[in-house]
Design a protein around this motif. Structure first.
Motif, PDB file in Angstrom:
ATOM      1  N   GLY A   1      17.776 -34.473   7.586  1.00  0.00           N
ATOM      2  CA  GLY A   1      17.341 -35.045   8.860  1.00  0.00           C
ATOM      3  C   GLY A   1      18.301 -34.708   9.982  1.00  0.00           C
ATOM      4  O   GLY A   1      17.882 -34.351  11.090  1.00  0.00           O
ATOM      5  N   ALA A   2      19.592 -34.806   9.707  1.00  0.00           N
ATOM      6  CA  ALA A   2      20.595 -34.477  10.727  1.00  0.00           C
ATOM      7  C   ALA A   2      20.487 -33.014  11.142  1.00  0.00           C
ATOM      8  O   ALA A   2      20.533 -32.680  12.330  1.00  0.00           O
ATOM      9  CB  ALA A   2      22.001 -34.786  10.210  1.00  0.00           C
ATOM     10  N   ALA A   3      20.320 -32.135  10.172  1.00  0.00           N
ATOM     11  CA  ALA A   3      20.191 -30.708  10.490  1.00  0.00           C
ATOM     12  C   ALA A   3      18.936 -30.446  11.311  1.00  0.00           C
ATOM     13  O   ALA A   3      18.975 -29.701  12.299  1.00  0.00           O
ATOM     14  CB  ALA A   3      20.147 -29.884   9.196  1.00  0.00           C
ATOM     15  N   THR A   4      17.835 -31.066  10.930  1.00  0.00           N
ATOM     16  CA  THR A   4      16.579 -30.860  11.643  1.00  0.00           C
ATOM     17  C   THR A   4      16.680 -31.352  13.081  1.00  0.00           C
ATOM     18  O   THR A   4      16.253 -30.666  14.021  1.00  0.00           O
ATOM     19  CB  THR A   4      15.419 -31.560  10.913  1.00  0.00           C
ATOM     20  OG1 THR A   4      15.309 -31.003   9.592  1.00  0.00           O
ATOM     21  CG2 THR A   4      14.107 -31.372  11.642  1.00  0.00           C
ATOM     22  N   LEU A   5      17.260 -32.527  13.276  1.00  0.00           N
ATOM     23  CA  LEU A   5      17.409 -33.062  14.629  1.00  0.00           C
ATOM     24  C   LEU A   5      18.286 -32.158  15.495  1.00  0.00           C
ATOM     25  O   LEU A   5      17.985 -31.931  16.672  1.00  0.00           O
ATOM     26  CB  LEU A   5      17.974 -34.479  14.585  1.00  0.00           C
ATOM     27  CG  LEU A   5      17.023 -35.548  14.043  1.00  0.00           C
ATOM     28  CD1 LEU A   5      17.744 -36.885  13.903  1.00  0.00           C
ATOM     29  CD2 LEU A   5      15.798 -35.680  14.933  1.00  0.00           C
ATOM     30  N   CYS A   6      19.347 -31.641  14.929  1.00  0.00           N
ATOM     31  CA  CYS A   6      20.215 -30.732  15.689  1.00  0.00           C
ATOM     32  C   CYS A   6      19.476 -29.447  16.028  1.00  0.00           C
ATOM     33  O   CYS A   6      19.565 -28.950  17.156  1.00  0.00           O
ATOM     34  CB  CYS A   6      21.483 -30.429  14.895  1.00  0.00           C
ATOM     35  SG  CYS A   6      22.586 -31.840  14.780  1.00  0.00           S
ATOM     36  N   GLY A   7      18.748 -28.898  15.080  1.00  0.00           N
ATOM     37  CA  GLY A   7      17.967 -27.699  15.350  1.00  0.00           C
ATOM     38  C   GLY A   7      16.912 -27.942  16.415  1.00  0.00           C
ATOM     39  O   GLY A   7      16.689 -27.095  17.294  1.00  0.00           O
ATOM     40  N   LEU A   8      16.275 -29.117  16.376  1.00  0.00           N
ATOM     41  CA  LEU A   8      15.279 -29.460  17.393  1.00  0.00           C
ATOM     42  C   LEU A   8      15.914 -29.574  18.776  1.00  0.00           C
ATOM     43  O   LEU A   8      15.337 -29.120  19.767  1.00  0.00           O
ATOM     44  CB  LEU A   8      14.564 -30.761  17.030  1.00  0.00           C
ATOM     45  CG  LEU A   8      13.551 -30.667  15.891  1.00  0.00           C
ATOM     46  CD1 LEU A   8      13.102 -32.064  15.473  1.00  0.00           C
ATOM     47  CD2 LEU A   8      12.361 -29.810  16.288  1.00  0.00           C
ATOM     48  N   ALA A   9      17.094 -30.183  18.838  1.00  0.00           N
ATOM     49  CA  ALA A   9      17.781 -30.324  20.125  1.00  0.00           C
ATOM     50  C   ALA A   9      18.107 -28.952  20.707  1.00  0.00           C
ATOM     51  O   ALA A   9      17.882 -28.691  21.896  1.00  0.00           O
ATOM     52  CB  ALA A   9      19.059 -31.150  19.965  1.00  0.00           C
ATOM     53  N   LEU A  10      18.619 -28.066  19.874  1.00  0.00           N
ATOM     54  CA  LEU A  10      18.932 -26.717  20.341  1.00  0.00           C
ATOM     55  C   LEU A  10      17.656 -25.969  20.717  1.00  0.00           C
ATOM     56  O   LEU A  10      17.604 -25.280  21.735  1.00  0.00           O
ATOM     57  CB  LEU A  10      19.695 -25.951  19.257  1.00  0.00           C
ATOM     58  CG  LEU A  10      21.101 -26.465  18.974  1.00  0.00           C
ATOM     59  CD1 LEU A  10      21.618 -25.907  17.666  1.00  0.00           C
ATOM     60  CD2 LEU A  10      22.026 -26.112  20.115  1.00  0.00           C
TER      61      LEU A  10
END
Length: 156
Positions: free
Chosen positions: A17-26
């Motif tokens: 989830g943390a990785a996905t959220l960071c990728g979405l933000a970028l």
């Protein structure tokens, strides 16, 4: 055959989830700029990195618990090479100007964010995301106001 994992479901969901959220933000930042590699690309790169890292660390723990020997760093090293290949595919030269270099770099950063999330290094992830988004957003604003040089001509 039982699931060979060293992590609970909550730990796995947190890492991915943390990785996905960071990728979405970028990716959102890239979408705002109208770039080809946007939300889905960045989210998938970050998620994929987290999946591979979490799997490598989990398998390492399982193998060690059973008395074996493994090295999850080899998986991460392979991932670093793979994302370099994908990122390079976004870069092109037109009329002697390099295009999409920032997009390639943001894909690389999404991959590293995924690796860090997969390794559950959330403090490092939060600090890195702060710096990464600041680079993409603040430096673009400085460029627009003429206070910074446009480096790669991809419109930031």
């Amino acid at each position: 055959m039982p699931d060979a994992t060293a992590f609970t479901l909550a730990e796995i969901v947190g890492r991915l989830g943390a990785a996905t959220l960071c990728g979405l933000a970028l990716g959102l930042e890239r979408e705002w700029r109208g770039k080809d590699a946007g939300l889905r690309t960045h989210a998938l790169v970050a998620l994929s990195s987290a999946v591979i890292t979490t799997s490598a660390l989990s398998l390492y723990a399982v193998v060690r618990r059973e008395g074996g020997d493994a090295d999850p760093l080899r998986v991460i090293q392979g991932l670093a090479q793979a994302i370099g290949f994908i990122s390079a595919g976004t870069i092109f030269v037109a009329r002697r100007n390099v295009k999409n270099l920032t997009t390639a770099a943001s894909l690389w950063f999404a991959a590293s964010s995924g690796i860090v999330a997969g390794a559950a290094q959330f403090t490092l992830l939060a600090v890195a995301m702060g710096f990464g988004l600041a680079i993409l957003i603040v430096l673009t604003l400085l460029h627009r106001f003429g206070l910074a040089r446009e480096e790669d001509r991809d419109g930031a």
